[in-house]
Scaffold this motif. Structure first.
Motif, mmCIF file in Angstrom:
data_model
loop_
_atom_site.group_PDB
_atom_site.id
_atom_site.type_symbol
_atom_site.label_atom_id
_atom_site.label_comp_id
_atom_site.label_asym_id
_atom_site.label_seq_id
_atom_site.Cartn_x
_atom_site.Cartn_y
_atom_site.Cartn_z
ATOM 1 N N GLU A 242 0.760 -1.121 0.034
ATOM 2 C CA GLU A 242 0.055 -0.262 0.008
ATOM 3 C C GLU A 242 0.867 1.042 -0.058
ATOM 4 N N LEU A 245 2.509 1.596 -3.691
ATOM 5 C CA LEU A 245 1.706 1.990 -4.451
ATOM 6 C C LEU A 245 1.062 3.382 -4.577
ATOM 7 N N SER A 246 0.821 3.816 -3.253
ATOM 8 C CA SER A 246 0.337 5.008 -2.923
ATOM 9 C C SER A 246 1.590 6.148 -3.241
ATOM 10 N N ALA A 248 3.842 5.948 -5.424
ATOM 11 C CA ALA A 248 3.863 5.954 -7.015
ATOM 12 C C ALA A 248 2.581 6.881 -7.770
ATOM 13 N N ALA A 249 1.584 6.324 -7.105
ATOM 14 C CA ALA A 249 0.397 7.018 -7.658
ATOM 15 C C ALA A 249 0.463 8.681 -7.373
ATOM 16 N N SER A 250 0.988 9.019 -6.193
ATOM 17 C CA SER A 250 0.821 10.559 -5.676
ATOM 18 C C SER A 250 2.146 11.040 -6.197
ATOM 19 N N ASP A 252 4.577 12.430 -9.696
ATOM 20 C CA ASP A 252 4.420 12.200 -11.075
ATOM 21 C C ASP A 252 5.789 11.661 -11.462
ATOM 22 N N PRO A 256 5.388 2.529 -9.926
ATOM 23 C CA PRO A 256 5.374 1.123 -8.879
ATOM 24 C C PRO A 256 5.953 -0.238 -9.577
ATOM 25 N N LEU A 276 -3.080 -2.236 -12.408
ATOM 26 C CA LEU A 276 -2.245 -1.149 -12.374
ATOM 27 C C LEU A 276 -2.315 -0.311 -13.882
ATOM 28 N N PHE A 279 -4.282 2.418 -14.326
ATOM 29 C CA PHE A 279 -3.997 4.066 -13.688
ATOM 30 C C PHE A 279 -2.717 4.546 -14.057
ATOM 31 N N PHE A 280 -1.637 3.653 -14.271
ATOM 32 C CA PHE A 280 0.069 4.037 -14.392
ATOM 33 C C PHE A 280 -0.008 4.169 -15.839
ATOM 34 N N ILE A 283 4.659 0.827 -15.633
ATOM 35 C CA ILE A 283 4.911 0.073 -14.374
ATOM 36 C C ILE A 283 6.016 -0.715 -14.715
#
Ligand code: RNT
Ligand code: ZN
Length: 418
Positions: A242, A245-246, A248-250, A252, A256, A276, A279-280, A283
């Protein structure tokens, strides 16, 4: 029938279900897969004398492991000659090569310490991926690096990360191919912690500081690799799934990285890849073979390996997924270990390219689930071996186990003399 005739038969059989095996072979030739230098010397490296520490382990003491940069390069060359396909070189910071009498600690590493690797990669037309080394070092304090409550320790490892960003950019500029820079730490604790958030907040801040080092996003691809637990750090891992992933998601440009040895045993990375990809834009993967834990066995052409490759191919994501091997078996011939693992992933990708993916999707969308099951089972016994053999022939390598003779000869003439 000779090989050409056998392939021709196979080609026709695949063509009848809409699969163009010639196109699949052509496509395979251009897909880069990152080959990890650390299978050659059991993740030892050249910048320290101590053992491998920090939540990862190698087991076995097969004779002949590489002890110097020259030996490691020689062994890797031997393995590369036996493998089909396009390779990228994957390095760890602890594989810095110092001139006689020279030494730089991890926070002071510079591009020049990797110049010999750049030369090696360029001569072989390979790009380079990179990993800061947050383990096997006396500045790992109480099992912690980037999440340490000791500011001096944390600062040291942040500086290491920044140095690695600069080195990654140098790799990308020199080779003309982007450099994937992966951050993994074994930070965690053996027993129940009293504070799980504090270390994670420090880890977050540390990675942010590392990424504040200026770099070109087209050239350097920073990643964060998660892990569920390690031997000696069973109770708590700072860089959990978590968290990574969080993060990488937040952030730019940060990717991940999923290592398929880093999840609970019934979880599968094949299922996580398409999740993934929703959204990404990009990866990264570490491809390994876990047995009961993150044991890093040599990758085989097994069901989950095939499934992971299928998810990349059938979602048209070959250019969005950075693929790297990550295993280390010290109990068998290391050149053979490299070769089997690399060839297994090559087989998995080629196999995925030889499936009637469009047709199968259509059956699913039309809810023709009986046909889907029958068809998926049917293609399993198609003559994939003939396509593999043709691919290997075009790449100029042996398709069968006869390559092992060359490894045995190398073992007798080179490895056994070490
Ligand atoms: C460890 C991680 C990590 C390492 C390499 C050597 O569990 O998988 O990626 O294997 O960095
Ligand atoms: Zn990994």
């Amino acid at each position: 029938m000779n090989q050409a005739e056998r392939y021709e038969e196979a080609r026709k059989k695949y063509a009848a279900i809409g699969v163009d095996t010639d196109a699949a072979i052509q496509k395979m030739m251009g897909i880069p897969v990152s080959l990890h230098c650390w299978q050659g010397d059991d993740v030892t490296g050249f910048d320290h004398d101590g053992p491998l520490t920090g939540g990862i382990q190698t087991t076995g003491n097969y004779p002949g492991k590489a002890r110097t940069p020259e030996e490691l390069m020689q062994d890797m060359d031997m393995a590369i000659k036996l493998m089909p396909g396009k390779k990228k070189l994957n390095l760890h910071a602890c594989y810095a090569i110092f001139a006689d009498g020279e030494h730089a600690d991890r926070d002071k590493l510079e591009p020049k310490h990797f110049a010999k690797w750049v030369e090696f990669a360029k001569e072989r037309n390979m790009g380079i991926d990179f990993n800061p080394t947050f383990f096997s070092h006396e500045k790992v304090k109480d099992g912690l690096t980037l999440s340490s409550p000791d500011e001096e320790t944390r600062k040291f490892w942040i500086e290491h990360g920044k140095a690695c960003i600069r080195i990654s950019q140098y790799f990308a500029k020199e080779t003309g191919m982007p450099c994937v820079m992966n951050i993994w730490t074994g930070d965690g604790s053996k027993d129940i912690p009293a504070d799980r958030m504090g270390p994670r907040m420090r880890y977050k801040d540390s990675i942010e500081q590392i990424l504040s080092e200026p770099y070109d996003k087209a050239l350097v691809k920073p990643c964060v690799e998660s892990k569920v637990f390690g031997i000696g750090v069973e109770a708590f891992t700072v860089g959990s799934a978590e968290f990574a992933l969080s993060f990488a998601a937040s952030h730019d440009g940060c990717l991940p990285l999923m290592d398929n040895g880093h999840y609970h045993p019934t979880e599968v990375v094949s299922d996580k890849i398409p999740a993934l990809l929703c959204f990404f834009p990009e990866i990264a993967l570490h491809i390994t073979r876990p047995i009961r834990w993150d044991s890093d066995h040599v990758v085989l052409f097994d069901d989950e390996t095939k499934e992971m490759a299928k998810e990349i191919v059938r979602n048209d994501a070959l250019s969005r997924v950075y693929m790297a091997l990550d295993y280390f078996d010290a109990s068998i011939n290391r050149v053979a270990a490299w070769t089997v693992g690399f060839c297994s992933w090559q087989k998995a990708l080629l196999n995925a390219l030889c499936l009637p993916n469009g047709e199968l999707k259509k059956l699913q969308d039309e809810n023709r689930m009986t046909e889907l099951m029958v068809m998926q089972e049917d293609v399993k016994t198609y003559p994939f071996g003939e396509v593999w053999e043709e691919y290997c022939r075009q790449c100029g390598v042996a398709a069968d186990y006869s390559w092992l003779d060359a490894v045995k000869k190398y073992e007798a003439e080179v490895l056994s003399k070490r």
